[in-house]
Design a protein around this motif. Sequence first.
Motif, PDB file in Angstrom:
ATOM      1  N   LEU A  41       1.121   4.269  -2.760  1.00  0.00           N
ATOM      2  CA  LEU A  41       0.943   5.689  -2.430  1.00  0.00           C
ATOM      3  C   LEU A  41       2.175   6.497  -2.844  1.00  0.00           C
ATOM      4  O   LEU A  41       2.052   7.601  -3.377  1.00  0.00           O
ATOM      5  N   GLU A  85      -0.248  12.890   2.046  1.00  0.00           N
ATOM      6  CA  GLU A  85      -0.847  12.891   3.383  1.00  0.00           C
ATOM      7  C   GLU A  85      -1.213  11.468   3.798  1.00  0.00           C
ATOM      8  O   GLU A  85      -1.024  11.077   4.956  1.00  0.00           O
ATOM      9  N   ALA A  86      -1.737  10.712   2.843  1.00  0.00           N
ATOM     10  CA  ALA A  86      -2.090   9.324   3.149  1.00  0.00           C
ATOM     11  C   ALA A  86      -0.853   8.543   3.557  1.00  0.00           C
ATOM     12  O   ALA A  86      -0.874   7.742   4.503  1.00  0.00           O
ATOM     13  N   ARG A 144       0.253   9.388   7.030  1.00  0.00           N
ATOM     14  CA  ARG A 144      -0.593   8.719   8.013  1.00  0.00           C
ATOM     15  C   ARG A 144      -0.249   7.231   8.104  1.00  0.00           C
ATOM     16  O   ARG A 144      -0.292   6.625   9.164  1.00  0.00           O
ATOM     17  N   LEU A 145       0.053   6.679   6.945  1.00  0.00           N
ATOM     18  CA  LEU A 145       0.421   5.254   6.957  1.00  0.00           C
ATOM     19  C   LEU A 145       1.627   5.017   7.868  1.00  0.00           C
ATOM     20  O   LEU A 145       1.627   4.112   8.709  1.00  0.00           O
ATOM     21  N   VAL A 196      -2.742  14.484  -1.791  1.00  0.00           N
ATOM     22  CA  VAL A 196      -3.544  13.590  -0.951  1.00  0.00           C
ATOM     23  C   VAL A 196      -2.753  12.323  -0.651  1.00  0.00           C
ATOM     24  O   VAL A 196      -2.728  11.824   0.487  1.00  0.00           O
ATOM     25  N   ALA A 197      -2.072  11.813  -1.674  1.00  0.00           N
ATOM     26  CA  ALA A 197      -1.284  10.588  -1.497  1.00  0.00           C
ATOM     27  C   ALA A 197      -0.179  10.817  -0.464  1.00  0.00           C
ATOM     28  O   ALA A 197       0.108   9.940   0.356  1.00  0.00           O
ATOM     29  N   MET A 234      -4.032  -1.873  10.820  1.00  0.00           N
ATOM     30  CA  MET A 234      -4.002  -0.502  10.281  1.00  0.00           C
ATOM     31  C   MET A 234      -5.318  -0.147   9.598  1.00  0.00           C
ATOM     32  O   MET A 234      -5.822   0.963   9.733  1.00  0.00           O
ATOM     33  N   GLN A 239       2.115   7.276  -6.355  1.00  0.00           N
ATOM     34  CA  GLN A 239       1.188   8.393  -6.644  1.00  0.00           C
ATOM     35  C   GLN A 239       1.833   9.728  -6.303  1.00  0.00           C
ATOM     36  O   GLN A 239       1.664  10.708  -7.023  1.00  0.00           O
ATOM     37  N   GLU A 256      -3.525  14.708  -7.063  1.00  0.00           N
ATOM     38  CA  GLU A 256      -3.655  13.497  -6.253  1.00  0.00           C
ATOM     39  C   GLU A 256      -2.430  13.284  -5.380  1.00  0.00           C
ATOM     40  O   GLU A 256      -2.511  12.634  -4.331  1.00  0.00           O
ATOM     41  N   ALA A 308       0.849  -1.199   0.000  1.00  0.00           N
ATOM     42  CA  ALA A 308       0.000   0.000   0.000  1.00  0.00           C
ATOM     43  C   ALA A 308       0.884   1.248   0.000  1.00  0.00           C
ATOM     44  O   ALA A 308       0.625   2.212  -0.735  1.00  0.00           O
ATOM     45  N   ALA A 347      -7.309  11.825   2.597  1.00  0.00           N
ATOM     46  CA  ALA A 347      -6.092  11.059   2.820  1.00  0.00           C
ATOM     47  C   ALA A 347      -6.415   9.692   3.418  1.00  0.00           C
ATOM     48  O   ALA A 347      -5.877   8.663   2.979  1.00  0.00           O
ATOM     49  N   LEU A 379      -8.030   7.433   0.876  1.00  0.00           N
ATOM     50  CA  LEU A 379      -7.020   6.905  -0.059  1.00  0.00           C
ATOM     51  C   LEU A 379      -6.208   5.811   0.615  1.00  0.00           C
ATOM     52  O   LEU A 379      -5.927   4.761   0.024  1.00  0.00           O
ATOM     53  N   LEU A 380      -5.864   6.068   1.876  1.00  0.00           N
ATOM     54  CA  LEU A 380      -5.072   5.076   2.610  1.00  0.00           C
ATOM     55  C   LEU A 380      -5.857   3.776   2.780  1.00  0.00           C
ATOM     56  O   LEU A 380      -5.323   2.680   2.583  1.00  0.00           O
TER      57      LEU A 380
END
Lengths: 384, 893
Positions: free
Chosen positions: A351, A367-368, A371-372, A364-365, B176, A354, A361, A347, B742, B745-746
Amino acid sequence: MCMKIVHTSDWQIGRTFSFVDDEALGALQAERLNVIGRIGALARQEGAPHVLVAGDVYEHETPSERTLRQPMERMRQFADITWHLIPGNHDAHTPQGVWTRLLRDNAVPDNVRLHLSPAPVALDAGGQAWLLPAVLQRRHTLSDLTAYMNDAPTPEGALRIGVAHGSVVGFGNEDEAQHNPIAIDRAEQAGLAYLALGDWHGFRQINARTVYAGTPEVDRFGTGGAGGGECVVAAFDGPTSPPRLSTHRTGRFIWRKLENVVLTSGADIEALESRVRAIAPEQPETILAWLEVSGMLGVENLALYESLIERRLRSALTCLRLSGAPGLAAGVDDLDMLGAFGPVREAASALLAQVEAGGAEAVVAQEALQRLFLLWGDVRRAQP
Amino acid sequence: MILTDIQLEAVRRFTSPIRVEGLGAGLNVLAAPNEAGKSTVLMALRAALTLRHGSKAQPVRDLLPYGGGSPHIGVGFTWNNQPCWLEKKFGNGKLARLDLGGERFDGDEAEEQLQALFELEKVSKGEAAGLWNALLVAQGESFAQPALQGAGRSSLQACLQQGLQGVTGTAEASAMLALVRRQLAQYQTAATGKTTGRLKQVQEESAQAQAQVAALAARREALREDIHALEQIRRTLAESENPERRRQEEEKLLLLRQKRDQLRALVDQEQLAQTKLHAAGQALQYAQAEQERRHTHRAEIARLEQALAEGQRARSELERLAREADQALVQAQARLAAATEQHQQARAVLARVVLHAALAQTRQSVARERTAFERAQAAHAKLEKAQASLQVMRVDGAFMRRLAKAVQALQQAQAHMHAQATRFVAQLEPDAAGTVWLNGQPCPITPQALTDVAELVVDGVGRFTISPPMQQHAALHKAHAAAQTAVDELLREVGCHSTDQAESQHEAYRQMEREVAQAAAECMALLSVSDVSSIGRALDSQRQTLHEQEALLAREQAALTPEGEGLSPQPDMDAANRQEQERLAAVEVARQCEQSASDLRRAAHTRLEQALVQATQQQQALQRCQRELDVWLTREPEPDLLVRVAQSGQQQQQAQEALERIAQTRQQEEPLAVVEQGILRREQGMEHAREQVKTLSMNLRERETRIRQAEGEGLDEQLASAQRHATRLQGEQAACERERAALALLESALLKAETTQTERYLAPLVQAMQPAFSALFRGVALEMDTQFALTGLTRQRSEEVKDLSDGTREQIAVLVRLGFAELLHKRGAPAILVLDDALSFSDSQRLETLFDVLSDAATRLQIILLTCHAEQFAPLRGRLLSLHPMEHFTPPR
């Protein structure tokens, strides 16, 4: 003859600040009133019987009843000081404006004098010192309201002090100067010993006799001039001799904007925190800092940034305003911390791809992805 | 893991404690009839594992016993060869306890340990779930494959991951994913992705804040307008109430009023001058009219005098003509008298001739009357004679009716006798005629009725006496004789011998009657009467009339023929007529002449009279004109009149000049109407200003009130505060949306990666399940999806599970669950399989095979079957379990 006055302006009581939280807002607004007390104390300390407030006492044309009366009540406490108030562009002497309300409601203390018409006013019983106020009757005028001072009669040999609110022509921002213009040589033309000006929020001396005192409590990050949060004490030895000027700090809060802060490492983050705290090492709670942050940080450093700046420093200051944020400098190496295989790594790889592809995008990617990594840490910590 | 003990108290139907006895490793079968409580045992086992002891949610309420109490459950098991005990009590006296070997955990700690041991995950406040939910299969659940989520899925993934190289991190990914979903749930719903939680709240608050800002801005604008208007009103009021301006206005008004008064005076003067001019003009007109009248009168007098003179001459001529007409008339009248005399004489002659002719006619008439009378008299005599003849005839109609009646009675008597008579029929030989005699007569050959004794004589034969029956003979003869007598008496009355004679006399009677009627009709026709009885009177009357006419005729004749004149000849009628006509024509001519003369005379006299009347009228008019003229001259002599005319003309000229002077003055001034309009306008303006002051004052007060209110509220401050609030909310909304994007997407990335990963180890999972499936379905290949559901079987051909029969699908579902339990077991996690009322749709062959599969699996893990078909599951030969009541719930010591 020796006479002293305290020159201040732009109190702008009732001002609000959109970028601070409610608690900070209350503190900032309260301090704009508290500073009146410090000005009064300064006048007493300096032996100045008069305080000239060169416009914009109030922020709004129609403040609430409490906001309207609060500064009056603060000034009432200094009965030995005469406070001279003129309208500014925020509180112009318009019909039904603040000044009309104050007079109508008999809310003006005896030691406060409102100057609402452009005519010389004697400052002392002997008529040796005269004040020449310029009066704004609407928010903006295109004429120089100080022009009348050239011909305003005062007794021969009297001290003439002008007070006005506006922009000196040929100084500073020309666009602003189009409104409420003031001739740069007005003091000379009108034979003024001193022209006390308001509108500029930082201290600014135009010439030997023409001065912007600035706001006594800073209210913005970009003040123009030197700082703000000060008052000017002008001492006159005679009607023609140039005044002796001194500035005195009255403000409590320190507003500081740090532009182009680039973070690329953990050291940068720590340095930034130190730099901000150094603004007032003893009283970080008086600091309002605006950081324009950019740069790229690794996963660990991003967590450090979160911890030091966004959590710790923010709690220490009255206001931490952040523009921008450091990006995540995550590479394939960083993905290894997620394991060599597994869905989380996959994952993250997706991201990252991206992010590297760019475009809308990508933000956003990014930020994602951040967070991951943060969640990964949480999950790993939660595991036995 | 082996379940060794299950105790229940106050759970649904079990109000008293019971224990499941006989539990042990391998296959366990609890066979009991319906309603025995098997399902309750399974429910309690599930509750002990998955429900928190403090929960009051529906699943706990479902456990409550029918008679009241707190559900109490104890489960004993071995794990890692250590005896363990799980005990939970719900409701009052809630309790959770877990003994793991020597360790004891109570309350929440026990719950956490339990969840860790059985890999359960909290799904709500009072409930946890995991793969174990798929292993405790309640009634009816065995038909469906288990749906795995959260911890169940993680457990399974962990199982699979363990045995497969290169497959790691699924647990972390699931954790997660769970965290991401939890965070994302703050912004959007899991099912539909609709905004919710803080994001929704911020969106709503932001919209409200924007609305608030808009409302305040509108109020600020209104306030500005009020302030602006207030100033305007104040300026207007100040202007309206300016005393200097008002004084000026009043002065202007006063001046205008003065001017108006002057103009009105001028108008009055003008009217006076006009009146004078008018009066002077009138006087002049009167004087000139007087002059004109006098002049006219004088002309009229002259004309009349001339006409009178001419009339005198004409009258003399007319008198002469009248006299001549009188004479002509007298002559014509004399001629008419003579003609009339002659005509009367001719008429006398004609009258006499006519009288003679009339007498002759009368005489002829009387003679005709006499003839008619005589005929009537003769007819009357004939009538009287016939009537006398009729009077003596006796056989009238009445007699004939009486006779007919008597004859009829006689005929009836004869008929009766005839009916009683003996019928006599003789048929004689042709040569016998003249030899046979009846009553002395040749014997008739027609039938005969014999009423009396008859005698038949046949010549040469003898004599035969025939006697009719004699019973009624005498009575009949008597009746017949009486009838005959009556007839005879009647005939005697009229002197007849027979009825024929009587009828003959009756005919004569009727003939006489006809003659009387004929004579009467003739008389009535001659005398013109309608009634026979009137004939005598009419005849007398006619006789009388005739006598009178004859006497009158005699007298007329005597009168027309005086003595001695009877011999003179009489002219004929035509000559007398002709003469009379001629004389009449002469009279007519004479009368026309007289008429003509009379008309001429009348015309002459009429003209003369007219001339006289005209002369008289002219004379009267002349006198009247003369008289009037004299009166006028007496009243105002001619010189005076001339003076008056001159004076009037002068006055008129003076008035005209005065009028022109006034008009000239008025032309130089403003028109009165304009001045008056100006006054009116100013007065109205002042009134309007007063009204306006009132209105404006009210408006002023209203606006002041509104402004005061807005001031008091600190509208600017409110607006700034609202704007700040709105800006902050917008910022927060943007941040929330960024966060949501976000996280979404995650989530998507993690889910995708996890699915990919799951696909990778599906093959080993299928492989792990394959032996059991192959035992049941020979040569089968399995298809699984990433949700760990078996979706298809391939035997000879591919089949989707959803298309298979209920029984087969149940078998598959059981095998899948068994596979999961095996995986758990293999991983070293606690695992058992409990099936409640499963496999009841399987045929015996399949069931046998399934028993083999289950028996094989039972060598590795504990399997408990709950069933109400004891005989069906007997071949399994597992441990037989039973439910035993207990006195007390007894946890192990």
